[in-house]
Design a protein around this motif. Sequence first.
Motif, PDB file in Angstrom:
ATOM      1  N   HIS A 281       0.847  -1.196   0.000  1.00 37.66           N
ATOM      2  CA  HIS A 281       0.000   0.000   0.000  1.00 37.66           C
ATOM      3  C   HIS A 281       0.880   1.242   0.000  1.00 37.66           C
ATOM      4  O   HIS A 281       2.087   1.177   0.282  1.00 37.66           O
ATOM      5  CB  HIS A 281      -0.983  -0.007   1.174  1.00 37.66           C
ATOM      6  CG  HIS A 281      -0.361   0.278   2.496  1.00 37.66           C
ATOM      7  ND1 HIS A 281       0.304  -0.678   3.226  1.00 37.66           N
ATOM      8  CD2 HIS A 281      -0.286   1.429   3.232  1.00 37.66           C
ATOM      9  CE1 HIS A 281       0.759  -0.151   4.345  1.00 37.66           C
ATOM     10  NE2 HIS A 281       0.410   1.126   4.382  1.00 37.66           N
ATOM     11  N   PHE A 282       0.268   2.358  -0.360  1.00 32.76           N
ATOM     12  CA  PHE A 282       0.998   3.626  -0.480  1.00 32.76           C
ATOM     13  C   PHE A 282       0.437   4.623   0.531  1.00 32.76           C
ATOM     14  O   PHE A 282      -0.773   4.686   0.749  1.00 32.76           O
ATOM     15  CB  PHE A 282       0.840   4.211  -1.890  1.00 32.76           C
ATOM     16  CG  PHE A 282       1.349   3.292  -2.978  1.00 32.76           C
ATOM     17  CD1 PHE A 282       2.642   3.402  -3.453  1.00 32.76           C
ATOM     18  CD2 PHE A 282       0.525   2.318  -3.525  1.00 32.76           C
ATOM     19  CE1 PHE A 282       3.112   2.562  -4.452  1.00 32.76           C
ATOM     20  CE2 PHE A 282       0.981   1.476  -4.527  1.00 32.76           C
ATOM     21  CZ  PHE A 282       2.278   1.597  -4.998  1.00 32.76           C
ATOM     22  N   GLU A 283       1.320   5.408   1.123  1.00 36.16           N
ATOM     23  CA  GLU A 283       0.883   6.476   2.042  1.00 36.16           C
ATOM     24  C   GLU A 283       1.715   7.715   1.778  1.00 36.16           C
ATOM     25  O   GLU A 283       2.893   7.618   1.435  1.00 36.16           O
ATOM     26  CB  GLU A 283       1.087   6.042   3.510  1.00 36.16           C
ATOM     27  CG  GLU A 283       0.070   5.051   4.024  1.00 36.16           C
ATOM     28  CD  GLU A 283       0.276   4.730   5.495  1.00 36.16           C
ATOM     29  OE1 GLU A 283       1.169   5.351   6.118  1.00 36.16           O
ATOM     30  OE2 GLU A 283      -0.429   3.838   5.999  1.00 36.16           O
ATOM     31  N   THR A 284       1.071   8.864   1.983  1.00 33.30           N
ATOM     32  CA  THR A 284       1.867  10.102   1.938  1.00 33.30           C
ATOM     33  C   THR A 284       2.585  10.254   3.278  1.00 33.30           C
ATOM     34  O   THR A 284       2.089   9.809   4.312  1.00 33.30           O
ATOM     35  CB  THR A 284       0.975  11.337   1.699  1.00 33.30           C
ATOM     36  OG1 THR A 284      -0.105  11.287   2.619  1.00 33.30           O
ATOM     37  CG2 THR A 284       0.453  11.381   0.282  1.00 33.30           C
TER      38      THR A 284
ATOM     39  N   LEU B  17       3.113  16.120   1.692  1.00 34.72           N
ATOM     40  CA  LEU B  17       2.082  15.597   0.800  1.00 34.72           C
ATOM     41  C   LEU B  17       2.600  15.366  -0.620  1.00 34.72           C
ATOM     42  O   LEU B  17       1.888  14.827  -1.468  1.00 34.72           O
ATOM     43  CB  LEU B  17       0.891  16.552   0.769  1.00 34.72           C
ATOM     44  CG  LEU B  17       0.136  16.675   2.101  1.00 34.72           C
ATOM     45  CD1 LEU B  17      -1.007  17.671   1.982  1.00 34.72           C
ATOM     46  CD2 LEU B  17      -0.389  15.316   2.551  1.00 34.72           C
ATOM     47  N   ASP B  18       3.840  15.805  -0.875  1.00 33.75           N
ATOM     48  CA  ASP B  18       4.395  15.611  -2.208  1.00 33.75           C
ATOM     49  C   ASP B  18       5.184  14.297  -2.316  1.00 33.75           C
ATOM     50  O   ASP B  18       5.728  13.989  -3.366  1.00 33.75           O
ATOM     51  CB  ASP B  18       5.327  16.771  -2.572  1.00 33.75           C
ATOM     52  CG  ASP B  18       6.486  16.884  -1.591  1.00 33.75           C
ATOM     53  OD1 ASP B  18       6.261  16.583  -0.396  1.00 33.75           O
ATOM     54  OD2 ASP B  18       7.597  17.245  -2.017  1.00 33.75           O
ATOM     55  N   LEU B  19       5.220  13.544  -1.216  1.00 31.60           N
ATOM     56  CA  LEU B  19       5.974  12.281  -1.247  1.00 31.60           C
ATOM     57  C   LEU B  19       5.064  11.094  -0.929  1.00 31.60           C
ATOM     58  O   LEU B  19       4.183  11.181  -0.079  1.00 31.60           O
ATOM     59  CB  LEU B  19       7.118  12.311  -0.211  1.00 31.60           C
ATOM     60  CG  LEU B  19       8.299  13.233  -0.498  1.00 31.60           C
ATOM     61  CD1 LEU B  19       9.311  13.130   0.632  1.00 31.60           C
ATOM     62  CD2 LEU B  19       8.965  12.874  -1.822  1.00 31.60           C
ATOM     63  N   TYR B  20       5.327  10.005  -1.642  1.00 31.87           N
ATOM     64  CA  TYR B  20       4.611   8.754  -1.387  1.00 31.87           C
ATOM     65  C   TYR B  20       5.590   7.744  -0.815  1.00 31.87           C
ATOM     66  O   TYR B  20       6.745   7.668  -1.246  1.00 31.87           O
ATOM     67  CB  TYR B  20       4.058   8.179  -2.713  1.00 31.87           C
ATOM     68  CG  TYR B  20       2.556   8.254  -2.831  1.00 31.87           C
ATOM     69  CD1 TYR B  20       1.725   8.028  -1.731  1.00 31.87           C
ATOM     70  CD2 TYR B  20       1.952   8.491  -4.073  1.00 31.87           C
ATOM     71  CE1 TYR B  20       0.342   8.084  -1.868  1.00 31.87           C
ATOM     72  CE2 TYR B  20       0.584   8.543  -4.207  1.00 31.87           C
ATOM     73  CZ  TYR B  20      -0.210   8.344  -3.098  1.00 31.87           C
ATOM     74  OH  TYR B  20      -1.568   8.390  -3.233  1.00 31.87           O
TER      75      TYR B  20
ATOM     76  N   PRO C  12       8.728  11.015  -5.058  1.00 34.32           N
ATOM     77  CA  PRO C  12       7.843  12.181  -5.257  1.00 34.32           C
ATOM     78  C   PRO C  12       6.620  11.807  -6.086  1.00 34.32           C
ATOM     79  O   PRO C  12       6.735  11.062  -7.061  1.00 34.32           O
ATOM     80  CB  PRO C  12       8.713  13.184  -6.013  1.00 34.32           C
ATOM     81  CG  PRO C  12      10.104  12.654  -5.957  1.00 34.32           C
ATOM     82  CD  PRO C  12      10.016  11.185  -5.734  1.00 34.32           C
ATOM     83  N   ILE C  13       5.474  12.352  -5.685  1.00 35.76           N
ATOM     84  CA  ILE C  13       4.240  12.049  -6.418  1.00 35.76           C
ATOM     85  C   ILE C  13       4.285  12.607  -7.835  1.00 35.76           C
ATOM     86  O   ILE C  13       3.869  11.970  -8.790  1.00 35.76           O
ATOM     87  CB  ILE C  13       3.018  12.618  -5.653  1.00 35.76           C
ATOM     88  CG1 ILE C  13       2.834  11.853  -4.345  1.00 35.76           C
ATOM     89  CG2 ILE C  13       1.759  12.548  -6.501  1.00 35.76           C
ATOM     90  CD1 ILE C  13       1.747  12.398  -3.448  1.00 35.76           C
ATOM     91  N   GLU C  14       4.829  13.816  -7.945  1.00 40.22           N
ATOM     92  CA  GLU C  14       4.902  14.455  -9.262  1.00 40.22           C
ATOM     93  C   GLU C  14       6.246  14.138  -9.901  1.00 40.22           C
ATOM     94  O   GLU C  14       7.130  14.987  -9.989  1.00 40.22           O
ATOM     95  CB  GLU C  14       4.739  15.985  -9.120  1.00 40.22           C
ATOM     96  CG  GLU C  14       3.410  16.426  -8.545  1.00 40.22           C
ATOM     97  CD  GLU C  14       2.231  16.100  -9.459  1.00 40.22           C
ATOM     98  OE1 GLU C  14       2.440  15.954 -10.664  1.00 40.22           O
ATOM     99  OE2 GLU C  14       1.104  15.978  -8.944  1.00 40.22           O
ATOM    100  N   SER C  15       6.415  12.917 -10.293  1.00 39.82           N
ATOM    101  CA  SER C  15       7.676  12.540 -10.943  1.00 39.82           C
ATOM    102  C   SER C  15       7.388  11.544 -12.061  1.00 39.82           C
ATOM    103  O   SER C  15       6.322  10.916 -12.094  1.00 39.82           O
ATOM    104  CB  SER C  15       8.625  11.887  -9.927  1.00 39.82           C
ATOM    105  OG  SER C  15       8.087  10.662  -9.466  1.00 39.82           O
ATOM    106  N   ALA C  16       8.353  11.442 -12.968  1.00 39.46           N
ATOM    107  CA  ALA C  16       8.195  10.492 -14.074  1.00 39.46           C
ATOM    108  C   ALA C  16       8.088   9.063 -13.525  1.00 39.46           C
ATOM    109  O   ALA C  16       7.304   8.242 -14.022  1.00 39.46           O
ATOM    110  CB  ALA C  16       9.389  10.604 -15.024  1.00 39.46           C
TER     111      ALA C  16
END
Lengths: 218, 364
Positions: free
Chosen positions: B139-142, B147-150, B163-167
């Motif tokens: 499972h994934f959590e911030t 909030l920008d990391l999973y 990072p959530i906003e990453s390739a």
Amino acid sequence: MPKPEQLHFFVDASRCIGCQACVQACTECDTHRGDSMIHLEFVDRASSAQTVPVICMHCEQPTCAEVCPADAIKRTGDGVVQSARKPRCIACGNCVLACPFGVPEVYERRQIMMKCDMCYDRASVGKTPMCAAVCPSQALFFGTHEQIEQLRPRSSPINRFQFGRQTITTRVFTMVPAARAALQPWVDVAAAMDETPRPRLIPLSPVGAADPFAGVEV
Amino acid sequence: MPRASSDKSIAAAWGLLSAAILAGLVVVGSRSLARFDAALVGYTFATLFATFAITYRYAMWLRRPPTRLYWRRGWSVFLTPAYLRANIVEAVRRFTLAFAANRFIFRRGRLRGAAHWLIMWGCVLAAAITFPLVWGWIHFETLPGRLDLYRVYVFGFPVQTFPIESAYAFIVFHGLVWAAFLVIAGVMLAFRRRMVDHGAATLQMFAQDILPLVLLFAISVTGLMLTASYTWMKGYAYDFLAILHAITVIVALLYLPFGKLFHIFQRPAQIGVSFYKDAGAGGEQAICRRCARPYAPLMMVRDLIAVERDLGFSYEMPGAGEQGGGAAAGTGVSHYQQICPRCRRALYGLAQGRTWAGGAAVPE
């Protein structure tokens, strides 16, 4: 035109002239394109030119299927034993060794067993298998019982074979003398261990004979 | 207890055991169901049933005399202490060539190989993503305050943060999309072959050959529709699509033990058989009783004779030495297996010619 279920394969091996037409034609079949599934075997090359065309006899209880560890060989409802199912076959070669007629072959590179399936793309719709379609001596014939009776009044088709204590019944018929078939309706294959090739006089175009290909869609 | 009934009971016990083990792993892996996604419970029960049924069928398959013998022989040869290390290396090599690269399928046909390779890797990728999620193993959590990391948890243990906003995140979170692309491309190639190849068209059966392609296509397309719904259509019909997608996956899971896809579990036997054949090729060879040429490994011939007897065949022939499976001295032939396939073909011709003895001059 006869229905597919009325059509049968009749082999009269001693009529074979070894022309190889069946071997070439077999490669044209859509279910095994490029690979010939018929065996044309010299019975004793050192002493005789006699050849025998061997197709799958499509046993009622196929030993090849029974000994297949992958359960890959299936017999369709019309009695034709198919080549191994491609997803399952593990190319162990059990079927090659088990077949009493020596028919299946394993293609190691492709990891698959393939064998004669009576040109299923043709026979299943009433067309003549490729080998029988081109056989000039009618050693291989595909048609109805009525047609073969008319063609070979002195012969009888039988489909029981003896291998030691094992009796095998097949979908494909072999032609033997009618008088003999009445007394012994089976061929004892194992008893031929010490047999030598015997000559048999067979005119290829009997005068007044019916056209063997009449009524058979090629 | 009759053998068939006993076999079924044993197979059912194995099936229940494997399903119970999986259920236990689901509980443990999801930290006593704390990380279990209740929305995926339908999938979970379908996988539990599939596990039971696959194990049951596999166990029944192993009860067949030839399968049982090859299974034992394959493992016995593979685990021979003197060759174990070399066998492990060789098994990895063969597994890679046969299953990762599908080399033997490409040899059957390039397009056929491409179709299988695409479908297989699409399914492997999808299974590797879906099953751990369904079972609550991943499972994934911030991160708290970030909030920008999973953070990824496997069996409840943190293993990776990104990072959530990453390739990387884009690639990971669209894993099932890539899997769907692979499967759809493969299914298209497979369907094309089944439509234009006369041989395939003759032999194919709906339940065995068409249905699995339809199911894989349905799973892939409905999965892509889910992505399209939440990405570009503000979640339009999402609930309906989620149920539709679940139905396609569950039907496929229920089909898995019964249909063509069961070959996924049977196929690895190919590796075991290859070791058995290697051992046979290096050992003593059986000599044909008719032509006196070697034709097969003696071990294989002996095993086959045993299997045939187990199956009720009796190819024994009158004569000396009926117990042997090899080329022991003897005047008679003890078993038809001791004749090579080539001589069997010749014998068929000779036996038929023999029936015409005395009638050589009678034309027909």
